[in-house]
Scaffold this motif. Structure first.
Motif, PDB file in Angstrom:
ATOM      1  N   PHE A   1       0.822  -1.215   0.000  1.00  0.00           N
ATOM      2  CA  PHE A   1       0.000   0.000   0.000  1.00  0.00           C
ATOM      3  C   PHE A   1       0.855   1.263   0.000  1.00  0.00           C
ATOM      4  CE2 PHE A   1      -2.395  -3.471   1.870  1.00  0.00           C
ATOM      5  CZ  PHE A   1      -3.593  -3.426   1.161  1.00  0.00           C
ATOM      6  N   THR A   2       1.884   1.272  -0.823  1.00  0.00           N
ATOM      7  CA  THR A   2       2.686   2.470  -1.049  1.00  0.00           C
ATOM      8  C   THR A   2       3.299   2.405  -2.434  1.00  0.00           C
ATOM      9  OG1 THR A   2       4.685   3.707  -0.430  1.00  0.00           O
ATOM     10  CG2 THR A   2       4.629   1.368   0.167  1.00  0.00           C
ATOM     11  N   ASP A   3       3.298   3.537  -3.134  1.00  0.00           N
ATOM     12  CA  ASP A   3       3.961   3.604  -4.432  1.00  0.00           C
ATOM     13  C   ASP A   3       5.434   3.981  -4.282  1.00  0.00           C
ATOM     14  OD1 ASP A   3       3.801   6.267  -3.734  1.00  0.00           O
ATOM     15  OD2 ASP A   3       2.653   6.896  -5.501  1.00  0.00           O
ATOM     16  N   LEU A   4       5.865   4.260  -3.037  1.00  0.00           N
ATOM     17  CA  LEU A   4       7.258   4.623  -2.743  1.00  0.00           C
ATOM     18  C   LEU A   4       7.694   5.855  -3.533  1.00  0.00           C
ATOM     19  CD1 LEU A   4       8.863   1.058  -2.584  1.00  0.00           C
ATOM     20  CD2 LEU A   4       8.289   2.558  -0.662  1.00  0.00           C
ATOM     21  N   ARG A   5       6.745   6.714  -3.827  1.00  0.00           N
ATOM     22  CA  ARG A   5       7.048   7.959  -4.528  1.00  0.00           C
ATOM     23  C   ARG A   5       6.758   9.141  -3.605  1.00  0.00           C
ATOM     24  NH1 ARG A   5       4.445   7.413 -10.484  1.00  0.00           N
ATOM     25  NH2 ARG A   5       5.755   9.251 -10.830  1.00  0.00           N
ATOM     26  N   PHE A   6       7.217  10.301  -4.036  1.00  0.00           N
ATOM     27  CA  PHE A   6       7.104  11.500  -3.216  1.00  0.00           C
ATOM     28  C   PHE A   6       5.956  12.376  -3.712  1.00  0.00           C
ATOM     29  CE2 PHE A   6      11.459  10.027  -3.144  1.00  0.00           C
ATOM     30  CZ  PHE A   6      11.775  10.046  -1.800  1.00  0.00           C
ATOM     31  N   HIS A   7       5.122  12.820  -2.766  1.00  0.00           N
ATOM     32  CA  HIS A   7       3.950  13.632  -3.109  1.00  0.00           C
ATOM     33  C   HIS A   7       3.809  14.772  -2.107  1.00  0.00           C
ATOM     34  CE1 HIS A   7       2.546  10.431  -5.835  1.00  0.00           C
ATOM     35  NE2 HIS A   7       2.885   9.583  -4.875  1.00  0.00           N
ATOM     36  N   ALA A   8       3.329  15.887  -2.596  1.00  0.00           N
ATOM     37  CA  ALA A   8       3.001  17.021  -1.729  1.00  0.00           C
ATOM     38  C   ALA A   8       1.488  17.096  -1.595  1.00  0.00           C
ATOM     39  CB  ALA A   8       3.554  18.316  -2.307  1.00  0.00           C
ATOM     40  N   LEU A   9       0.991  16.850  -0.384  1.00  0.00           N
ATOM     41  CA  LEU A   9      -0.451  16.835  -0.156  1.00  0.00           C
ATOM     42  C   LEU A   9      -0.975  18.159   0.368  1.00  0.00           C
ATOM     43  CD1 LEU A   9      -0.976  13.324   1.481  1.00  0.00           C
ATOM     44  CD2 LEU A   9      -1.193  13.981  -0.923  1.00  0.00           C
ATOM     45  N   GLU A  10      -0.103  19.010   0.837  1.00  0.00           N
ATOM     46  CA  GLU A  10      -0.535  20.266   1.435  1.00  0.00           C
ATOM     47  C   GLU A  10       0.555  21.313   1.242  1.00  0.00           C
ATOM     48  OE1 GLU A  10      -1.298  18.958   5.392  1.00  0.00           O
ATOM     49  OE2 GLU A  10       0.772  18.431   5.789  1.00  0.00           O
ATOM     50  N   ALA A  11       0.251  22.544   1.566  1.00  0.00           N
ATOM     51  CA  ALA A  11       1.232  23.614   1.395  1.00  0.00           C
ATOM     52  C   ALA A  11       2.468  23.324   2.231  1.00  0.00           C
ATOM     53  CB  ALA A  11       0.602  24.944   1.814  1.00  0.00           C
ATOM     54  N   PRO A  12       3.656  23.533   1.679  1.00  0.00           N
ATOM     55  CA  PRO A  12       4.885  23.245   2.432  1.00  0.00           C
ATOM     56  C   PRO A  12       5.018  24.126   3.659  1.00  0.00           C
ATOM     57  CG  PRO A  12       5.364  24.475   0.415  1.00  0.00           C
ATOM     58  CD  PRO A  12       3.932  24.079   0.340  1.00  0.00           C
ATOM     59  N   GLN A  13       5.565  23.537   4.713  1.00  0.00           N
ATOM     60  CA  GLN A  13       5.805  24.264   5.950  1.00  0.00           C
ATOM     61  C   GLN A  13       7.271  24.693   6.007  1.00  0.00           C
ATOM     62  OE1 GLN A  13       3.152  24.934   8.029  1.00  0.00           O
ATOM     63  NE2 GLN A  13       2.035  23.952   6.350  1.00  0.00           N
ATOM     64  N   PRO A  14       7.549  25.931   6.379  1.00  0.00           N
ATOM     65  CA  PRO A  14       8.940  26.414   6.372  1.00  0.00           C
ATOM     66  C   PRO A  14       9.892  25.546   7.191  1.00  0.00           C
ATOM     67  CG  PRO A  14       7.402  28.226   6.693  1.00  0.00           C
ATOM     68  CD  PRO A  14       6.593  26.968   6.781  1.00  0.00           C
TER      69      PRO A  14
END
Length: 305
Positions: free
Chosen positions: A200-213
């Motif tokens: 249950f993971t594609d082992l890829r990187f995703h941004a689900l929300e606005a980045p936090q500093p």
């Protein structure tokens, strides 16, 4: 030497002998090292300090401070089936092998975890002072001189971690309730784009929300604007025992983690989803003695107390 609970597994010489005896010895050596706090600067922190078996080798805290009490940056991930994963960490695509990744907690400085940066020689000195470790290294690495070296420490730890296989959940055994099956259908419909495959993971990187500093995720490695706030998809296996969730550990429950994806469900669907996710818990994995803190007893190679 300060093993957690000063323990060894009493396997005996025969258990580590045979055609693949060196592989068995390497796994047993890695297991012992995994629970050994002498891999940290002050002898207070082992791999198992953060990766606790009853949490599926996760932690149960938002983040975990290191030996200097510097706050941790990211939530401790579970290690179930980690031998099948690459890349291995939340936001560093360079970490592709278990042996190389060992240096992140042991030698890393951002943040400091086990605090042994520049102290590989001290690790070797501590381990080589123990007769059982000397015997285990000789058995685990028979093609060379069998001496204790830091690369062999990393390789042995990787060998043990590769045995952390979790494949005995109700889902794996075909024992889903009607409610869990309903939840499975929703997961397949709404989540399989990222939470795909056997783990249950594609082992890829995703941004689900606005980045936090405070934590820009993958951007810190690539410098690409599109990677700001991107993190690797975690496995859903054993999710019920690995809270809190997300890279920052800021979601304490399954419900809050699901909502953080921008997904909102009726109460009956939410209950079905949680029933399915709970059915991914492998209780045998959480209690498997072969993965646990070694029991008091004789050295598994010398068979002497």
């Amino acid at each position: 030497m300060r093993l957690l609970a000063l323990a060894l597994l009493a396997l005996g010489t025969t258990a580590l002998a045979g055609q693949h005896g060196d592989k068995a010895a390497r796994v047993e050596l890695g297991r012992r090292l995994f629970y050994d706090a002498d891999l940290s600067r002050d002898g207070t922190m082992a791999c198992a300090t953060c990766h606790e078996q009853f949490h599926a080798f996760a932690d149960g805290n938002r983040t975990h401070p290191g030996v200097t009490d510097e706050p941790g940056r990211r939530n401790v991930p579970g290690l179930g089936n980690v031998g099948r994963f690459s890349p291995l960490t939340w936001a560093d695509p360079r970490q592709t092998t278990l042996a190389d990744q060992v240096s992140v907690p042991v030698l890393g400085t951002h943040p400091v975890e086990m605090g042994m940066a520049g102290q590989q020689g001290e690790i070797v000195r501590r381990l080589a002072a123990n007769p059982c470790y000397r015997a285990l290294f000789a058995r685990a690495f028979p093609s060379g001189d069998g001496s204790v070296t830091y690369p062999r420490v990393a390789e042995a730890l990787a060998s043990f971690e590769a045995t952390l296989t979790s494949r005995g959940s109700p889902y794996d055994r075909g024992m889903l309730s009607a409610q869990a099956r309903a939840g499975q259908k929703i997961i397949r419909r709404d989540c399989a784009g990222c939470h795909a495959g056997r783990d249950f993971t594609d082992l890829r990187f995703h941004a689900l929300e606005a980045p936090q500093p405070r934590d820009l995720g993958l951007f810190e490695i690539t410098g690409k604007a599109a990677d700001k706030g991107a993190f690797r998809t975690p496995s859903l296996r054993n999710l019920a025992v690995t809270a809190p969730y997300f890279h920052d550990g800021a979601s304490p429950t399954l419900a809050t983690a699901i909502a953080r994806h921008g997904l909102h469900y009726a109460a009956s669907d939410q209950a079905a989803i949680e029933a399915f996710l709970t059915a991914l818990t492998d209780r045998g994995f959480l209690t498997n003695a072969a993965l646990s803190l070694p029991r008091p007893g004789a050295c598994p190679v010398t068979n002497r107390p």
